[in-house]
Design a protein around this motif. Structure first.
Motif, short mmCIF file in Angstrom:
data_model
loop_
_atom_site.label_atom_id
_atom_site.label_comp_id
_atom_site.label_asym_id
_atom_site.label_seq_id
_atom_site.Cartn_x
_atom_site.Cartn_y
_atom_site.Cartn_z
N ASP A 377 0.65 -1.49 -0.06
CA ASP A 377 0.20 0.35 0.03
C ASP A 377 0.90 1.29 0.07
OD1 ASP A 377 -2.73 1.53 0.06
OD2 ASP A 377 -2.16 1.93 2.00
N HIS A 378 2.08 1.10 0.74
CA HIS A 378 2.76 2.43 0.95
C HIS A 378 3.66 2.80 -0.57
CE1 HIS A 378 6.03 4.82 3.06
NE2 HIS A 378 6.55 4.52 2.05
N ALA A 379 3.85 1.62 -1.46
CA ALA A 379 4.70 1.98 -2.66
C ALA A 379 3.67 2.39 -3.20
CB ALA A 379 4.99 0.47 -2.87
N ARG A 380 2.26 1.99 -3.85
CA ARG A 380 1.09 2.05 -4.25
C ARG A 380 1.42 3.70 -4.16
NH1 ARG A 380 -2.27 -1.42 -2.75
NH2 ARG A 380 -1.57 -2.47 -4.61
N ARG A 381 0.74 4.34 -2.85
CA ARG A 381 0.41 6.14 -2.47
C ARG A 381 2.16 6.34 -3.18
NH1 ARG A 381 -0.32 6.24 3.70
NH2 ARG A 381 -0.21 8.20 2.88
N LEU A 382 2.99 6.12 -3.33
CA LEU A 382 4.06 6.93 -3.37
C LEU A 382 3.52 6.32 -4.60
CD1 LEU A 382 6.93 5.50 -1.60
CD2 LEU A 382 5.66 7.69 -1.03
#
Length: 400
Positions: A377-382
């Motif tokens: 989720d962190h990678a997708r938001r970045l």
């Protein structure tokens, strides 16, 4: 019946002519080798006998990134006499009633020598951090804290009223009776000022603020003028090992420990190596280019590191790497400087996208993911944030 006349035989080619040619060619190589060795020895001797003064960090005549020539020239443009001295004797002789003594850490001086040097000065500005000087002058205690955030003076010194904000490096814990200026949230101060005993002593991390590459940032130049420009005369002492008084504590150098026969032996080995190269080098043929049997792609390194991170199940480390890369790319796209932190980049992104700062700050400067799902989720938001910034920039260019 007459016999046919025999054809006279030609004399065999003599090798007497070829032998002198080879000897002359070999003698030429020997002469060239001797000239090369002689030139190398001459250069070594000149380099060893020539002393070039080092203009390093904190030097008022230094032109490098950490030199302080720019600050020196600014003081002189303000009709302030800056006298650069490189010995203790010259410094003491140049100090009078209306003088500011500036220097970096006097690492080569003993405590007694430092006390004798500072005694005739009414104003002293230490432009580098030193735990020994903090203890010797009872200014405070060192701390590992440092800040890159902008801070203001927040003290009652009138000369700092118009300096503005700075971004200091090293911070200190002021001692009792010592004024601490430019504090951080924990109460640590970037500037220590002690006015006891009828003398003002100030200490600040000048190499971080007053270097040639940092002087134009924020209020650094104004702070340098405020600290060093209160008198019409500045004596700038540059410490050096040659001016130290602790020679007895220095250890012998490698040259002093090396036996005298080592240098002639090295020269003989060099001559033997050159002679062997001339003797055997011509027997080799030309170099042949060969392709490597295996082609290693650069992407394999990236995949290998990714597999190691996945095997270790270190989601936090992977999240930090993703976020650091995103911060650097966003800073470059938004035209920020190379040392821009995550908080500064987050503010710039929020201003450009016109979105709340809290969400961007949490994404670029908040807690790291601890599970694989949170990492995804962190990678997708970045990635979504970078795409949004790219879209906003393209839209702005299209409307111009």
């Amino acid at each position: 019946m007459s016999t046919p006349a025999t054809k006279p035989t030609e004399p065999a080619a003599s090798t007497a002519v070829a032998r002198p040619r080879r000897m002359r060619r070999g003698l030429g190589w020997v002469v060239i080798a001797l000239l090369v060795v002689g030139a190398a020895l001459l250069i070594m001797q000149i380099s060893a006998s020539t002393t070039v003064p080092f203009r390093g960090g904190g030097d008022p005549d230094g032109t490098g990134d950490n030199g302080m020539l720019a600050l020196t020239e600014i003081l002189r443009e303000q009709d302030i006499e800056v006298e650069v001295v490189r010995t203790r004797a010259d410094a003491v002789a140049a100090i009078h009633d209306d003088t500011t003594l500036a220097m970096t850490d006097p690492f080569a001086l003993s405590d007694e020598a430092v006390t004798d040097l500072l005694e005739p000065a009414d104003r002293v500005v230490l432009l580098s951090t030193s735990t020994r000087m903090l203890d010797l002058l009872e200014l405070g205690e060192p701390t590992s804290a440092s800040t890159s955030a902008a801070v203001t003076a927040s003290c009652d010194l009138p000369e700092l009223a118009r300096v503005g904000e700075i971004r200091p490096g090293r911070m200190f814990v002021p001692a009792a009776g010592v004024t601490g200026c430019y504090p951080d949230a924990e109460g640590n101060a970037a500037l220590l000022v002690d006015d006891t005993d009828g003398r003002r002593v100030a200490m600040i991390d000048g190499t971080r603020l007053f270097g040639n590459s940092y002087l134009a940032e924020d209020g650094n130049a104004a702070l340098g003028l405020a600290l060093l420009g209160q008198t019409g005369h500045v004596v700038w002492y540059v410490p050096s090992i040659a001016d130290g008084d602790v020679e007895a504590q220095t250890e012998p150098s490698l040259g002093e420990l090396t036996p005298q026969w080592v240098t002639p032996a090295i020269v003989m080995l060099m001559l033997a190596g050159i002679a062997a190269a001339v003797w055997r080098g011509r027997r080799f043929g030309p170099l042949v280019a060969e392709t490597l049997p295996v082609t290693v792609r650069a992407s394999e390194t990236m995949h290998g590191r990714a597999r190691l991170t996945a095997k270790a199940a270190d989601a936090g480390h992977a999240g930090a790497a993703l976020r650091d890369g995103a911060v650097r790319r966003l800073a470059r796209r938004l035209g920020l400087h190379d040392r821009a932190g995550a908080a500064e980049v987050a503010d710039a992104v929020a201003d450009r996208l016109r979105i709340p700062r809290t969400g961007v700050q949490n994404l670029l400067n908040g807690a790291l993911p601890v599970t694989d799902d949170a990492l995804i989720d962190h990678a997708r938001r970045l990635a979504d944030l970078e795409s949004a910034v790219d879209h906003a920039l393209r839209t702005e260019r299209g409307t111009r």
